[in-house]
Design an enzyme around this catalytic site. Sequence first.
Site, PDB file in Angstrom:
ATOM      1  N   LYS A  21     -23.991 -11.758 -17.497  1.00  0.00           N
ATOM      2  CA  LYS A  21     -24.183 -13.069 -18.160  1.00  0.00           C
ATOM      3  C   LYS A  21     -25.598 -13.560 -17.876  1.00  0.00           C
ATOM      4  CE  LYS A  21     -19.359 -14.309 -18.426  1.00  0.00           C
ATOM      5  NZ  LYS A  21     -18.796 -13.220 -17.577  1.00  0.00           N
ATOM      6  N   LYS A  58     -15.971  -2.871 -19.146  1.00  0.00           N
ATOM      7  CA  LYS A  58     -16.962  -3.869 -18.745  1.00  0.00           C
ATOM      8  C   LYS A  58     -16.990  -3.960 -17.220  1.00  0.00           C
ATOM      9  CE  LYS A  58     -16.126  -8.466 -18.857  1.00  0.00           C
ATOM     10  NZ  LYS A  58     -16.673  -9.089 -17.651  1.00  0.00           N
ATOM     11  N   GLY A 104      -9.946 -13.907 -22.057  1.00  0.00           N
ATOM     12  CA  GLY A 104      -9.053 -15.070 -21.947  1.00  0.00           C
ATOM     13  C   GLY A 104      -7.603 -14.724 -22.211  1.00  0.00           C
ATOM     14  N   VAL A 105      -7.325 -13.461 -22.563  1.00  0.00           N
ATOM     15  CA  VAL A 105      -5.918 -13.058 -22.762  1.00  0.00           C
ATOM     16  C   VAL A 105      -5.340 -12.597 -21.426  1.00  0.00           C
ATOM     17  CG1 VAL A 105      -6.121 -12.449 -25.204  1.00  0.00           C
ATOM     18  CG2 VAL A 105      -6.637 -10.722 -23.460  1.00  0.00           C
ATOM     19  N   GLY A 106      -4.026 -12.692 -21.284  1.00  0.00           N
ATOM     20  CA  GLY A 106      -3.388 -12.235 -20.041  1.00  0.00           C
ATOM     21  C   GLY A 106      -3.432 -13.324 -18.983  1.00  0.00           C
ATOM     22  N   ALA A 152     -29.192 -15.012 -17.770  1.00  0.00           N
ATOM     23  CA  ALA A 152     -29.626 -16.344 -18.227  1.00  0.00           C
ATOM     24  C   ALA A 152     -30.965 -16.747 -17.622  1.00  0.00           C
ATOM     25  CB  ALA A 152     -28.561 -17.386 -17.888  1.00  0.00           C
ATOM     26  N   SER A 160     -14.244 -19.178 -21.662  1.00  0.00           N
ATOM     27  CA  SER A 160     -12.792 -19.352 -21.705  1.00  0.00           C
ATOM     28  C   SER A 160     -12.255 -20.407 -20.731  1.00  0.00           C
ATOM     29  CB  SER A 160     -12.123 -18.008 -21.391  1.00  0.00           C
ATOM     30  OG  SER A 160     -12.598 -17.514 -20.152  1.00  0.00           O
ATOM     31  N   ASP A 204     -13.363  -5.604 -12.187  1.00  0.00           N
ATOM     32  CA  ASP A 204     -14.071  -6.279 -11.100  1.00  0.00           C
ATOM     33  C   ASP A 204     -13.363  -5.899  -9.800  1.00  0.00           C
ATOM     34  OD1 ASP A 204     -15.938  -7.919 -12.718  1.00  0.00           O
ATOM     35  OD2 ASP A 204     -14.109  -8.881 -13.426  1.00  0.00           O
TER      36      ASP A 204
END
Length: 242
Positions: free
Chosen positions: A80, A50, A189-191, A82, A136, A24
């Site tokens: 995401k 991503k 959610g890691v890092g 929707a 997350s 990002d």
Amino acid sequence: MGSFASRLREKAERADSRIILAFDPAGEYREVDRARELLSRLSDKVAGIKLGLPSLLAYGPGGVRRLMEGIEGPFICDLKMADIGYVNRLVAGEVFGLGFEALIAHAFIGIREGLGEVVELARERGKGVLAVCAMSHRGAEEYLNRHYLELAEASLSAGADGLVLPATFPELLKEARRRHPEALILSPGVGVQGSPFGSALRAGADFEIVGRALVFSPSPRERAEEIRREMGGWKGERSPRR
Ligand code: XMP
């Protein structure tokens, strides 16, 4: 050509990596050429890349096409999604047209006239759909994550190629894996968000999504190598089931 899941696993095996880079743009990386440099330096260290709305807004669709040009992905577009199926289908058509191999959509919209239409379009184009079934951040516990099992079941029954489930709630990952031994699972959610590298893999994920820990590292390539080692590469603690 094979399914998206098999293309992703094939790249993962070649890179010997279970990292999905979440890129990002911020700071210097709002300049597309700087971003291209970063992605080219990391592409052989990661299983996939991503990109999301920040990239589309910062560079525009043409800039995103340029960002991906000549760099090995596979590239996943994370909007995401929707909306209603009709709009999702239009957006998905544009996303696949830009060269993305898969997209991320919310499962909570439901299948009929929702996720189902995205899956149908992806099938027609030989592309993949990953369904967000839990998130997350803390607020995810308030509503979304209470439904992750129903969402996972519905998404897979509708033909989604994989699930997105959070490393920060490993018990959800464990239970989803227990119920769906064959499903492709990607986990953010890691890092920076706090879960240790490798923890989502141990809880049942196939891949860990890593953003800021790599993007803002002063030596991203070396950092990717360290993280890859912490995760155990492709044939590490968690060996491939297929
Ligand atoms: P870092 O490693 O910087 O990663 O925290 C941020 C990236 O991961 C995405 N992200 C999520 N995507 N469900 C998702 O589908 C989630 O629960 C989630 N949490 C983080 C985020 O969009 C960014 O690209």
